[in-house]
Design an enzyme around this catalytic site. Structure first.
Site, PDB file in Angstrom:
ATOM      1  N   GLY A  39       0.775  -1.234   0.000  1.00  0.00           N
ATOM      2  CA  GLY A  39       0.000   0.000   0.000  1.00  0.00           C
ATOM      3  C   GLY A  39       0.807   1.284   0.000  1.00  0.00           C
ATOM      4  O   GLY A  39       0.260   2.359  -0.203  1.00  0.00           O
ATOM      5  N   THR A 143       8.373   3.640  -6.798  1.00  0.00           N
ATOM      6  CA  THR A 143       8.942   3.679  -5.443  1.00  0.00           C
ATOM      7  C   THR A 143       8.509   4.891  -4.624  1.00  0.00           C
ATOM      8  O   THR A 143       8.884   5.019  -3.456  1.00  0.00           O
ATOM      9  CB  THR A 143      10.481   3.611  -5.510  1.00  0.00           C
ATOM     10  OG1 THR A 143      10.954   4.552  -6.489  1.00  0.00           O
ATOM     11  CG2 THR A 143      10.939   2.226  -5.920  1.00  0.00           C
ATOM     12  N   GLY A 180       5.411  24.873   7.134  1.00  0.00           N
ATOM     13  CA  GLY A 180       4.833  24.580   5.829  1.00  0.00           C
ATOM     14  C   GLY A 180       3.321  24.650   5.851  1.00  0.00           C
ATOM     15  O   GLY A 180       2.672  23.970   6.651  1.00  0.00           O
ATOM     16  N   GLY A 181       2.761  25.485   4.965  1.00  0.00           N
ATOM     17  CA  GLY A 181       1.312  25.661   4.906  1.00  0.00           C
ATOM     18  C   GLY A 181       0.685  24.944   3.722  1.00  0.00           C
ATOM     19  O   GLY A 181      -0.254  25.446   3.104  1.00  0.00           O
ATOM     20  N   GLY A 182       1.216  23.758   3.423  1.00  0.00           N
ATOM     21  CA  GLY A 182       0.658  22.950   2.341  1.00  0.00           C
ATOM     22  C   GLY A 182      -0.398  21.987   2.848  1.00  0.00           C
ATOM     23  O   GLY A 182      -0.834  22.059   4.008  1.00  0.00           O
ATOM     24  N   GLY A 185       0.465  19.570   6.114  1.00  0.00           N
ATOM     25  CA  GLY A 185       0.572  20.323   7.352  1.00  0.00           C
ATOM     26  C   GLY A 185      -0.772  20.846   7.836  1.00  0.00           C
ATOM     27  O   GLY A 185      -1.080  20.794   9.031  1.00  0.00           O
ATOM     28  N   GLY A 271       6.911  19.441   2.111  1.00  0.00           N
ATOM     29  CA  GLY A 271       6.813  18.703   0.855  1.00  0.00           C
ATOM     30  C   GLY A 271       7.432  17.320   0.954  1.00  0.00           C
ATOM     31  O   GLY A 271       7.779  16.839   2.036  1.00  0.00           O
ATOM     32  N   ALA A 320      -1.963  10.377  -5.155  1.00  0.00           N
ATOM     33  CA  ALA A 320      -2.206   8.944  -5.307  1.00  0.00           C
ATOM     34  C   ALA A 320      -2.984   8.642  -6.580  1.00  0.00           C
ATOM     35  O   ALA A 320      -2.681   7.687  -7.301  1.00  0.00           O
ATOM     36  CB  ALA A 320      -2.967   8.420  -4.088  1.00  0.00           C
ATOM     37  N   HIS A 444     -32.224  18.593  -4.945  1.00  0.00           N
ATOM     38  CA  HIS A 444     -32.406  19.578  -3.872  1.00  0.00           C
ATOM     39  C   HIS A 444     -32.921  18.869  -2.631  1.00  0.00           C
ATOM     40  O   HIS A 444     -33.808  18.034  -2.732  1.00  0.00           O
ATOM     41  CB  HIS A 444     -33.420  20.641  -4.298  1.00  0.00           C
ATOM     42  CG  HIS A 444     -33.770  21.603  -3.202  1.00  0.00           C
ATOM     43  ND1 HIS A 444     -32.929  22.622  -2.809  1.00  0.00           N
ATOM     44  CD2 HIS A 444     -34.859  21.670  -2.386  1.00  0.00           C
ATOM     45  CE1 HIS A 444     -33.490  23.298  -1.816  1.00  0.00           C
ATOM     46  NE2 HIS A 444     -34.660  22.740  -1.548  1.00  0.00           N
TER      47      HIS A 444
END
Length: 466
Positions: A39, A143, A180-182, A185, A271, A320, A444
């Site tokens: 996985g 990998t 890091g504001g990605g 994080g 990252g 992914a 709706h």
């Protein structure tokens, strides 16, 4: 020596999907995985466990903030049982990885556990409990990637941690500093913020999720601030040191002044890097670029004619579902088919709450390219479904070509937009116009009505419900 038509190195979403598709197409296939479970990062220490913790922490947050308003009274204090939360997360992971084992058996893919390294372009040595060499006509490198760090930071995996360790903490931090504001994080920051930690995000750029549309960044910043997360943008981290149970982060703000942050945990989330350690790629004639990525052409073929590479280990977004598409593509190329991937239509998602999702071009990209466009936006707060669930933050924005009305980009913040984005991908795959979406009936009350309304706003500036 065992021989195969295809050997896949790495069992993440790209690798295991490639193996399944190769087997479906009649190729004798093997999958090589260096860890004991299949996985890859996604299932073991990435997408799946982080979503499990996001869901668990969301339930707790709702219990302490919204249940009373919903008319649900809980006697006594609501408490976090972090040990059970982590155990449930691990249960989800175990069940999912066992599912991959089932799929390998079902599709008659032979699995080897051990480090796969090239002896040459057709032979792979596998070092596990034993050592053996196999032969394969074609090989797929899948990998993946590992968390990146900064050169001056020493990850001790106790107080100075990566996302991997953040998924299995034994206590809720008092103050978690996130570098890091990605995506990663922010997701893990929200988990621990909900559980009671003070969370500070230190970001080098002038906004969070910098690769996404600016409107999404602004909205998510506003919402997370409201939830208690603190942001320090345009801050350059210069040092990270630990003294006992305290971590000190030294940074420089946009004015050049020194700033210091103190907490008990520091999550380094800057990252990910492509992972080729131990692969011995040069022995097979496989070239890497200066970023450590395996170089491939438009058909995922490396510099060695019979070797392909997919997913995080090559160029492009580290997602992914991108890896899965590439895995299927290589399998079908090997079977003599002519598949195609439109990288512009691979969606990106942030699984905070509210969720963030996007596909296609951002407004900044269209401006830079000089493409004439129009924009239609609709707020989630105007939906009956959003008011019913108390999920009123966010909006849907649709960007369409000013002359042809073709949808060029869709950007969303709100409840369940991770699922809603599939509608936008479908529409754009078939070159739909904003009017096409506007004329489709949407049930709706649903969150999806915001997509229709944004399309109406983009088409004729005539949304019905604002």
């Amino acid at each position: 020596m065992k021989s195969f038509d295809v050997a896949v190195i790495g069992s993440g979403p790209g690798g295991y999907v490639a193996a399944i598709r190769c087997a479906q197409l009649g190729m004798k296939t093997t999958l090589i995985e260096k860890y004991n479970t299949l996985g890859g990062t996604c299932l073991n220490v990435g997408c799946i466990p982080s979503k499990a913790l996001l869901d668990s922490s969301h339930h707790y947050h709702d219990a302490i903030t919204h249940f009373e308003e919903h008319g649900i009274d809980i006697p006594g204090d609501v408490k976090v049982n972090l040990k059970q939360m982590i155990a449930r997360k691990q249960g989800v992971v175990d069940q999912t990885t066992k599912g991959i084992e089932f799929l390998m058996n079902k599709n008659k893919v032979e699995v080897f556990h051990g480090l796969g390294s090239f002896k040459d372009a057709t032979h792979i040595m596998i070092k596990g409990e034993t050592e053996e060499t196999i032969e394969a006509k074609n090989i797929i490198i899948a990998t993946g990637s590992k968390p990146s760090t900064l050169p001056f930071i020493e990850i001790d995996k106790e107080r100075i941690i990566t996302s991997t360790e953040a998924l299995s903490l034994k206590e809720v931090p008092k103050h978690m500093i996130i570098i890091g504001g990605g995506v990663i994080g922010l997701e893990l920051g929200q988990v621990y913020n909900r559980l009671g930690a003070d969370v500070s995000v230190v970001e080098y750029m002038d906004r969070i999720i910098p690769g996404m549309d600016g409107a999404l960044s602004r909205e998510l910043t506003k919402v997370l601030k409201k939830q208690g997360v603190k942001f320090y943008l345009s801050h350059k981290v210069k040092s990270v040191t630990r003294k006992g149970k305290e971590v000190i982060v030294g940074a420089e703000d946009k004015k050049g002044a020194d700033v210091e942050f103190k907490g008990d945990y520091c999550l380094v989330s800057v990252g990910r890097r492509p992972y080729t350690d131990g692969l011995n790629a040069e022995a097979a004639g496989v070239k890497l670029n200066d970023r450590g990525q395996v170089e491939v052409d438009d058909h995922m073929r490396t510099s060695a004619a019979n070797i392909y590479a997919i997913g995080d280990v090559i160029r492009g977004a580290m997602l992914a579902h991108k890896a899965e598409e590439e895995g299927v593509m290589v399998a079908e190329i090997l079977a003599g088919q002519q598949p195609h991937i439109n990288y512009n239509l691979i969606p990106g998602v942030v699984y905070t709450w509210p969720e963030v999702a996007a596909v296609g071009k951002t407004e900044e990209e269209l401006k830079e390219a000089g493409v004439p466009y129009k924009s239609g936006q609709f707020p989630m707060r105007a939906l009956g479904r959003s008011r019913a669930s108390m999920d009123t933050d966010g909006f849907v924005k649709i960007l369409a070509h000013k002359e042809t009305d073709e949808v060029l980009g869709v950007h969303m913040v709100g409840a369940r937009v991770a699922d809603l984005i599939a509608e936008a991908v479908t529409a754009m795959e078939f070159r739909a116009s904003a009017e096409d979406i506007a004329r489709m009936s949407h049930a709706h009350p649903t969150y999806a009505e915001a997509v229709k309304e944004a399309a109406l706003a983009a088409t004729e500036d005539r949304p019905l419900h604002i």
